[in-house]
Design a protein around this motif. Sequence first.
Motif, mmCIF file in Angstrom:
data_model
loop_
_atom_site.group_PDB
_atom_site.id
_atom_site.type_symbol
_atom_site.label_atom_id
_atom_site.label_comp_id
_atom_site.label_asym_id
_atom_site.label_seq_id
_atom_site.Cartn_x
_atom_site.Cartn_y
_atom_site.Cartn_z
ATOM 1 N N LYS A 90 110.817 117.007 67.842
ATOM 2 C CA LYS A 90 109.949 118.221 67.391
ATOM 3 C C LYS A 90 110.028 119.415 68.296
ATOM 4 C CE LYS A 90 107.127 115.483 64.428
ATOM 5 N NZ LYS A 90 105.824 115.020 64.111
ATOM 6 N N LYS A 91 109.918 119.135 69.509
ATOM 7 C CA LYS A 91 109.675 120.103 70.706
ATOM 8 C C LYS A 91 111.189 121.021 70.743
ATOM 9 C CE LYS A 91 109.226 120.919 75.532
ATOM 10 N NZ LYS A 91 108.927 120.199 76.851
ATOM 11 N N ALA A 92 112.364 120.503 70.209
ATOM 12 C CA ALA A 92 113.565 121.070 70.598
ATOM 13 C C ALA A 92 113.613 121.945 69.355
ATOM 14 C CB ALA A 92 114.634 120.093 70.421
ATOM 15 N N PHE A 93 112.961 121.622 68.147
ATOM 16 C CA PHE A 93 113.176 122.537 66.968
ATOM 17 C C PHE A 93 111.921 122.980 66.729
ATOM 18 C CE2 PHE A 93 116.102 118.629 65.512
ATOM 19 C CZ PHE A 93 117.191 119.402 65.258
ATOM 20 N N GLN A 94 111.062 123.293 67.607
ATOM 21 C CA GLN A 94 109.963 123.931 67.656
ATOM 22 C C GLN A 94 108.961 123.493 66.399
ATOM 23 O OE1 GLN A 94 111.125 127.934 68.140
ATOM 24 N NE2 GLN A 94 111.903 127.535 70.109
ATOM 25 N N ILE A 95 108.721 122.370 66.110
ATOM 26 C CA ILE A 95 107.969 121.700 64.840
ATOM 27 C C ILE A 95 106.534 121.443 65.826
ATOM 28 C CG2 ILE A 95 107.835 120.213 63.202
ATOM 29 C CD1 ILE A 95 110.725 119.784 63.025
ATOM 30 N N GLU A 96 105.446 121.666 65.000
ATOM 31 C CA GLU A 96 104.126 121.047 65.477
ATOM 32 C C GLU A 96 103.995 119.935 65.297
ATOM 33 O OE1 GLU A 96 102.296 123.205 67.618
ATOM 34 O OE2 GLU A 96 104.042 124.399 67.732
#
Length: 96
Positions: A90-96
């Motif tokens: 999620k961090k790499a894909f910038q998902i909250e």
Amino acid sequence: MIDLVDKGNRIAFKVKVQPRASKSEIAGIIGDAVKLRITSPPVDGAANEAVIRFFADLFRKPAKDIAIISGLLSRNKIVEISGLSLSEAKKAFQIE
């Protein structure tokens, strides 16, 4: 929204690949898949190798930890990454 499937110590997700792009990059989200542009042509597995290299670099994992588990001959693929947590993905894909 990207559909990230948590398989314990592995994460799987859908990828839509656009080969022969001017540069390799994530170009957004299409439905529940990551749109990935890569410079390699879809010939002799070059595009699949480029997909694996791209995600190995993105997640800072060795290429042996990245697998295309579906869609080897298609633009629509499912990529699985071993040793990756859901929060890291999620961090790499910038998902909250």
